[in-house]
Every structure is written in structure tokens, then in C-alpha cells.
Design a protein around this motif. Sequence first.
Motif, PDB file in Angstrom:
ATOM      1  N   ALA A  39      26.238  39.682  33.842  1.00  0.00           N
ATOM      2  CA  ALA A  39      26.770  38.235  33.692  1.00  0.00           C
ATOM      3  C   ALA A  39      26.063  37.575  34.895  1.00  0.00           C
ATOM      4  O   ALA A  39      26.065  38.178  36.233  1.00  0.00           O
ATOM      5  CB  ALA A  39      28.311  38.393  34.007  1.00  0.00           C
ATOM      6  N   ASP A  40      25.753  36.456  34.836  1.00  0.00           N
ATOM      7  CA  ASP A  40      25.110  35.463  35.721  1.00  0.00           C
ATOM      8  C   ASP A  40      26.371  34.443  36.314  1.00  0.00           C
ATOM      9  O   ASP A  40      26.703  33.824  35.527  1.00  0.00           O
ATOM     10  CB  ASP A  40      24.194  34.513  35.253  1.00  0.00           C
ATOM     11  CG  ASP A  40      23.374  33.747  36.514  1.00  0.00           C
ATOM     12  OD1 ASP A  40      24.349  33.320  37.530  1.00  0.00           O
ATOM     13  OD2 ASP A  40      22.231  33.095  36.390  1.00  0.00           O
ATOM     14  N   SER A  41      27.000  34.908  37.382  1.00  0.00           N
ATOM     15  CA  SER A  41      28.247  34.540  37.902  1.00  0.00           C
ATOM     16  C   SER A  41      28.022  33.245  39.004  1.00  0.00           C
ATOM     17  O   SER A  41      28.951  32.681  39.631  1.00  0.00           O
ATOM     18  CB  SER A  41      29.098  35.446  38.471  1.00  0.00           C
ATOM     19  OG  SER A  41      30.510  35.086  38.577  1.00  0.00           O
ATOM     20  N   THR A  42      26.709  32.693  39.065  1.00  0.00           N
ATOM     21  CA  THR A  42      26.545  31.713  39.944  1.00  0.00           C
ATOM     22  C   THR A  42      27.357  30.737  39.879  1.00  0.00           C
ATOM     23  O   THR A  42      27.790  29.961  41.006  1.00  0.00           O
ATOM     24  CB  THR A  42      24.907  31.239  39.713  1.00  0.00           C
ATOM     25  OG1 THR A  42      24.032  32.168  40.018  1.00  0.00           O
ATOM     26  CG2 THR A  42      24.498  30.087  40.860  1.00  0.00           C
ATOM     27  N   THR A  43      27.583  30.200  38.833  1.00  0.00           N
ATOM     28  CA  THR A  43      28.379  28.792  38.741  1.00  0.00           C
ATOM     29  C   THR A  43      29.907  29.165  38.985  1.00  0.00           C
ATOM     30  O   THR A  43      30.511  28.316  39.341  1.00  0.00           O
ATOM     31  CB  THR A  43      28.001  27.852  37.546  1.00  0.00           C
ATOM     32  OG1 THR A  43      28.237  28.890  36.556  1.00  0.00           O
ATOM     33  CG2 THR A  43      26.610  27.268  37.608  1.00  0.00           C
ATOM     34  N   ALA A  44      30.299  30.293  38.498  1.00  0.00           N
ATOM     35  CA  ALA A  44      31.690  30.651  38.694  1.00  0.00           C
ATOM     36  C   ALA A  44      32.173  31.083  40.007  1.00  0.00           C
ATOM     37  O   ALA A  44      33.161  30.496  40.554  1.00  0.00           O
ATOM     38  CB  ALA A  44      32.151  31.703  37.543  1.00  0.00           C
ATOM     39  N   THR A  45      31.317  31.728  40.538  1.00  0.00           N
ATOM     40  CA  THR A  45      31.302  32.352  42.065  1.00  0.00           C
ATOM     41  C   THR A  45      32.776  33.273  41.841  1.00  0.00           C
ATOM     42  O   THR A  45      33.431  33.096  41.208  1.00  0.00           O
ATOM     43  CB  THR A  45      31.752  31.163  42.784  1.00  0.00           C
ATOM     44  OG1 THR A  45      32.987  30.622  42.948  1.00  0.00           O
ATOM     45  CG2 THR A  45      30.771  29.978  43.011  1.00  0.00           C
ATOM     46  N   PRO A  46      32.610  34.107  42.897  1.00  0.00           N
ATOM     47  CA  PRO A  46      33.840  35.014  43.209  1.00  0.00           C
ATOM     48  C   PRO A  46      35.068  34.292  43.298  1.00  0.00           C
ATOM     49  O   PRO A  46      36.163  35.064  43.332  1.00  0.00           O
ATOM     50  CB  PRO A  46      33.496  35.986  44.570  1.00  0.00           C
ATOM     51  CG  PRO A  46      31.758  35.636  44.609  1.00  0.00           C
ATOM     52  CD  PRO A  46      31.616  34.377  43.988  1.00  0.00           C
ATOM     53  N   TYR A  47      34.965  33.169  43.588  1.00  0.00           N
ATOM     54  CA  TYR A  47      36.251  32.281  43.997  1.00  0.00           C
ATOM     55  C   TYR A  47      36.985  32.046  42.888  1.00  0.00           C
ATOM     56  O   TYR A  47      38.150  32.107  42.413  1.00  0.00           O
ATOM     57  CB  TYR A  47      35.963  31.048  44.627  1.00  0.00           C
ATOM     58  CG  TYR A  47      37.199  30.018  44.925  1.00  0.00           C
ATOM     59  CD1 TYR A  47      38.114  30.780  46.015  1.00  0.00           C
ATOM     60  CD2 TYR A  47      37.578  29.103  44.410  1.00  0.00           C
ATOM     61  CE1 TYR A  47      38.961  29.532  46.282  1.00  0.00           C
ATOM     62  CE2 TYR A  47      38.707  28.247  44.483  1.00  0.00           C
ATOM     63  CZ  TYR A  47      39.441  28.820  45.742  1.00  0.00           C
ATOM     64  OH  TYR A  47      40.705  27.984  45.848  1.00  0.00           O
ATOM     65  N   LEU A  48      36.238  31.933  41.491  1.00  0.00           N
ATOM     66  CA  LEU A  48      37.164  31.617  40.183  1.00  0.00           C
ATOM     67  C   LEU A  48      37.242  33.073  39.542  1.00  0.00           C
ATOM     68  O   LEU A  48      38.233  33.052  38.912  1.00  0.00           O
ATOM     69  CB  LEU A  48      36.061  30.829  39.294  1.00  0.00           C
ATOM     70  CG  LEU A  48      36.411  29.410  39.452  1.00  0.00           C
ATOM     71  CD1 LEU A  48      36.036  28.702  40.697  1.00  0.00           C
ATOM     72  CD2 LEU A  48      35.438  28.600  38.481  1.00  0.00           C
ATOM     73  N   VAL A  49      36.454  33.921  39.511  1.00  0.00           N
ATOM     74  CA  VAL A  49      36.402  35.393  38.842  1.00  0.00           C
ATOM     75  C   VAL A  49      35.641  36.416  39.439  1.00  0.00           C
ATOM     76  O   VAL A  49      34.506  36.197  40.125  1.00  0.00           O
ATOM     77  CB  VAL A  49      36.120  34.904  37.385  1.00  0.00           C
ATOM     78  CG1 VAL A  49      34.441  34.597  37.424  1.00  0.00           C
ATOM     79  CG2 VAL A  49      36.534  36.055  36.357  1.00  0.00           C
ATOM     80  N   PHE A  66      41.813  35.797  49.348  1.00  0.00           N
ATOM     81  CA  PHE A  66      40.465  35.878  49.191  1.00  0.00           C
ATOM     82  C   PHE A  66      39.696  35.297  50.384  1.00  0.00           C
ATOM     83  O   PHE A  66      38.780  35.789  50.909  1.00  0.00           O
ATOM     84  CB  PHE A  66      40.407  34.444  48.196  1.00  0.00           C
ATOM     85  CG  PHE A  66      38.800  34.321  47.878  1.00  0.00           C
ATOM     86  CD1 PHE A  66      38.277  35.219  46.920  1.00  0.00           C
ATOM     87  CD2 PHE A  66      37.935  33.469  48.369  1.00  0.00           C
ATOM     88  CE1 PHE A  66      37.003  34.963  46.717  1.00  0.00           C
ATOM     89  CE2 PHE A  66      36.839  33.141  48.140  1.00  0.00           C
ATOM     90  CZ  PHE A  66      36.117  34.111  47.251  1.00  0.00           C
ATOM     91  N   ASN A  67      40.344  34.376  51.421  1.00  0.00           N
ATOM     92  CA  ASN A  67      39.846  33.764  52.680  1.00  0.00           C
ATOM     93  C   ASN A  67      40.051  34.826  53.543  1.00  0.00           C
ATOM     94  O   ASN A  67      38.877  35.041  54.269  1.00  0.00           O
ATOM     95  CB  ASN A  67      40.337  32.630  52.930  1.00  0.00           C
ATOM     96  CG  ASN A  67      40.181  31.500  52.199  1.00  0.00           C
ATOM     97  OD1 ASN A  67      38.799  31.077  51.802  1.00  0.00           O
ATOM     98  ND2 ASN A  67      41.145  31.086  51.338  1.00  0.00           N
ATOM     99  N   THR A  68      40.939  35.563  53.483  1.00  0.00           N
ATOM    100  CA  THR A  68      41.078  36.684  54.688  1.00  0.00           C
ATOM    101  C   THR A  68      39.786  37.807  54.180  1.00  0.00           C
ATOM    102  O   THR A  68      39.138  38.356  55.359  1.00  0.00           O
ATOM    103  CB  THR A  68      42.355  37.465  54.333  1.00  0.00           C
ATOM    104  OG1 THR A  68      43.353  36.283  54.631  1.00  0.00           O
ATOM    105  CG2 THR A  68      42.514  38.394  55.868  1.00  0.00           C
ATOM    106  N   SER A  69      39.690  38.075  53.033  1.00  0.00           N
ATOM    107  CA  SER A  69      38.861  39.278  52.580  1.00  0.00           C
ATOM    108  C   SER A  69      37.513  38.632  52.981  1.00  0.00           C
ATOM    109  O   SER A  69      36.393  39.424  53.330  1.00  0.00           O
ATOM    110  CB  SER A  69      39.020  39.346  51.174  1.00  0.00           C
ATOM    111  OG  SER A  69      38.403  38.593  50.433  1.00  0.00           O
ATOM    112  N   LEU A  70      37.220  37.321  52.807  1.00  0.00           N
ATOM    113  CA  LEU A  70      35.707  36.926  53.134  1.00  0.00           C
ATOM    114  C   LEU A  70      35.383  37.169  54.616  1.00  0.00           C
ATOM    115  O   LEU A  70      34.031  37.494  54.953  1.00  0.00           O
ATOM    116  CB  LEU A  70      35.612  35.425  52.986  1.00  0.00           C
ATOM    117  CG  LEU A  70      35.467  35.046  51.570  1.00  0.00           C
ATOM    118  CD1 LEU A  70      35.624  33.362  51.545  1.00  0.00           C
ATOM    119  CD2 LEU A  70      34.247  35.442  50.701  1.00  0.00           C
ATOM    120  N   LEU A  71      36.332  37.223  55.469  1.00  0.00           N
ATOM    121  CA  LEU A  71      36.088  37.410  56.939  1.00  0.00           C
ATOM    122  C   LEU A  71      36.333  38.952  57.429  1.00  0.00           C
ATOM    123  O   LEU A  71      35.517  39.379  58.313  1.00  0.00           O
ATOM    124  CB  LEU A  71      37.109  36.591  57.810  1.00  0.00           C
ATOM    125  CG  LEU A  71      37.175  35.116  57.571  1.00  0.00           C
ATOM    126  CD1 LEU A  71      38.162  34.232  57.913  1.00  0.00           C
ATOM    127  CD2 LEU A  71      35.773  34.657  58.049  1.00  0.00           C
TER     128      LEU A  71
END
Length: 411
Positions: A176-186, A3-8
Amino acid sequence: MGFNTSLLHNAAVNDKFGATQPPIYQVSAFSHDSAETLEKVFASRAPGFSYSRIGNPTVDAFEKRIAALEGGIGAAACSSGMSAVTAALLNILQAGDELIAGAGLFGGTIDLFSDLAQFGITVKFVDSVTAENVAAMITERTKAVFAELIGNPKLDVVDIKSIADVCHSSGIPLVADSTTATPYLVHPFEYGADIVVHSASKYINGGGNSIAGIIIDSGNFKWDSGKFPAFGKYRAFGKFAYLSKLRNGLWRNAGVCISPFNAYMCSVGLETLGLRMERICSNAKALAGHLQTLDGITVNYPALESSPYFPLVQSQFGGMGGGILTIRAGSREKAFRLINSLKYALIATNIGDIRTLVIHPASTIYLHSDKARREQAGVYEDTIRVSVGIEDINDLITDFENAVKGENTNG
Ligand SMILES: *Cc1c(COP(=O)(O)O)cnc(C)c1O
């Protein structure tokens, strides 16, 4: 890629000077070498930009990063989370249509849904977003289902796959409003959601420094049934039908574009989403776990074993409950005193900041909702919403414990 690598590294900047961040193109218009070229750019027959309401390289870089992160085919950034919700839904709905939505929604979205009535769009609320409840409410006029994956502030968790299945068997999309979940959770597309929206003002930005929103399309929904006549000519775009209609229609015509500067701030913020969420989720869980041992209050956090959503949090969110918890203090007066006696938590109407924020939703975000609608959204007179930040957990625990114990002694 993790996940963190993909962010960069997922949608790396392509800049001739090797800039490591997308440069800020703080301009309204882009000039071209000939009238012919500009004609081609306007008709999308040549790459390039014409006017920042319609497209801008800094905004484009932000859109590509989020689309790659969510696994979508493209994204459209917006001036706010609210304009993203509005444009995402109005791209689908027309007068006479019905929308089904969870009751545990963000206050601004509930207010928007009452505004839609004057345009002939009816929103029907389900108390809890379950497959049975949604299926029972779908009629021939239903054109979409809208749900927050972790309701803000009800903190009810949606079983995405079961809702997506019900939607698809009726030929309608799940937004889907994924604001609170964020892509980190799902990644909601993996569970069948069709369109995802974020208020990027929150966890994506992370620093509480810009209002922003974004709409991402999975490209999976087929808009060619008779249910969506407004898609007409856009069906020729195949899986890009939704985004083409959006970008060529309401999104540009209503002018909901984000400023290049805010898109830049969100791009930069996004890079640390993984680090921040790791810390925020562990802080929130530890704080909720500690607070539930104290007398005089009750605590709601989806990753607590006492939460009815605990199993779903394990299976769908990898055990993480996000950054929001709510506390019921016993009365409105107690809630106000508790809020006022916190040392570190700022009293502010936002979530997803690196600082811990608290608010009394009934007197603020839900000011315009009646009591029934508020309670459906999990907002009572004594509810406090806490958006947990990245402070040291011992400081947060001490701060909240002192406030609760002080309140117990006071009365
Ligand atoms: C904040 C929020 C919105 C609205 O976003 P803005 O950026 O404030 O317009 C929509 N949905 C959820 C879940 C939110 O928390």
C-alpha cells in the motif's frame, strides 16, 4: 497513547547528551577499534554502523519512528518516494511476474510501471481497486497487488481489508502507498496490508524541504510458499525475511539510501503530523464544501457526502478525507486562468506542504501518459489538483471563490 503523544514519545531519542532530536551524523563512514569489530559489524553480529549507504544513526532514528507509528516490525528509508516504491516492489518481483495495480496512481508510479516492462515484469491496471476487480485479474503469475489508499489525484479510496483478503486468499501480499492517507488517517497494517510505502517528501516531512521515502514491513506476510523463490536463504529470518532481503539486497546495492540530513528533516517534520493533518483535513473539507456550492466547476473530495467514498471515509479514515481535492473547471483554458488568478495557492508540483499548492496535472505530472491512462487516473484536460495547506480557511475560501467567480464573469 494518543496520536500526537505517540509522535513525540514512541521512539524517543537515545542520546548521551540528552539531545531531544536525533543528531545529524553527516558522515559517509564509521571507524572501529579493530578489524575484528568491523568484521562483526559487517556481518551484523555486532551493533554499529559501517557506511551510510548501508546504515546511519540519524536514518535509523527516522526509520524507528515511522515503524513504531505504523505498527510495523521495521522500516527502510529511501532517497525518494519513487525509490521506495521501486525497491519495495522489486524486492518481491522478478522477470515473468505480474503485478496488479490501481489505475488512479501517482504519475511517477505509472511511468515506473512502464519502465518495469523491459525487465519482464507486467503491470495490469484495474480501473477501480475493488475486491471483485482484483480477484478477476489474479493469475498464477501475480505476485503482489499495489494500491494507493487515496489515489493521487483520482481520490478513489481503497477498502483495504477487502483487498488484503483477496490477496491473502491467493497467497500474495498487498503493498500500500499510504502517502496521501498518512498514518493520521489510517494504519494500513490493522486492515491487513503487508507492506506500506510513503513518499515522506509529502505529509511526513510536511514543510516541503526534502525528498524522501520509506518502506515499512508489517512482518505478517509469509514468504515461504513456492511463489517467492528469490526469498531463498532469507526465509531463515522468519518475520524479518522481507526486510533482511531488502536491506541486504536491492536497497543497499542500488544505493537508494536517504541522506542523514533529509532523514533528520523528516524526523522533525513527523512530530507535527497530527497537528498539521487536523488543520489540513478540516481546511480541505471546508474548502471543498464551499466550492461545490459555486457554479461553473465540479469538486471531488472523498469526505464530501456527494462522494461515492463517503461511507468508506467514515469507517476506515474516521471521517477524514485527507488534504487533496480536485476541481474540474470546464476546459483547459479555464483551468489555467483559474490557477493563474489564485493569490495564495502556489503553482507547484508537490502535495503535503503546509502551503496550499495547485497544479494542472494533465500538462505536468501526466505529460508522459496517454489520454486513456490519464483519464483512468482521473486526470482530464480541465482538472486542477489542490493540495490544501494550513492557511486560515477564510483566506483560502475567498481566494478560490474570487478565482471561480472571476472566471464565471470572464466567460
Ligand atoms: C509524490 C508521490 C510519490 C513519489 O514520491 P517522491 O518523493 O516524489 O519520489 C509516490 N506516491 C505518491 C502517492 C506520491 O504522491
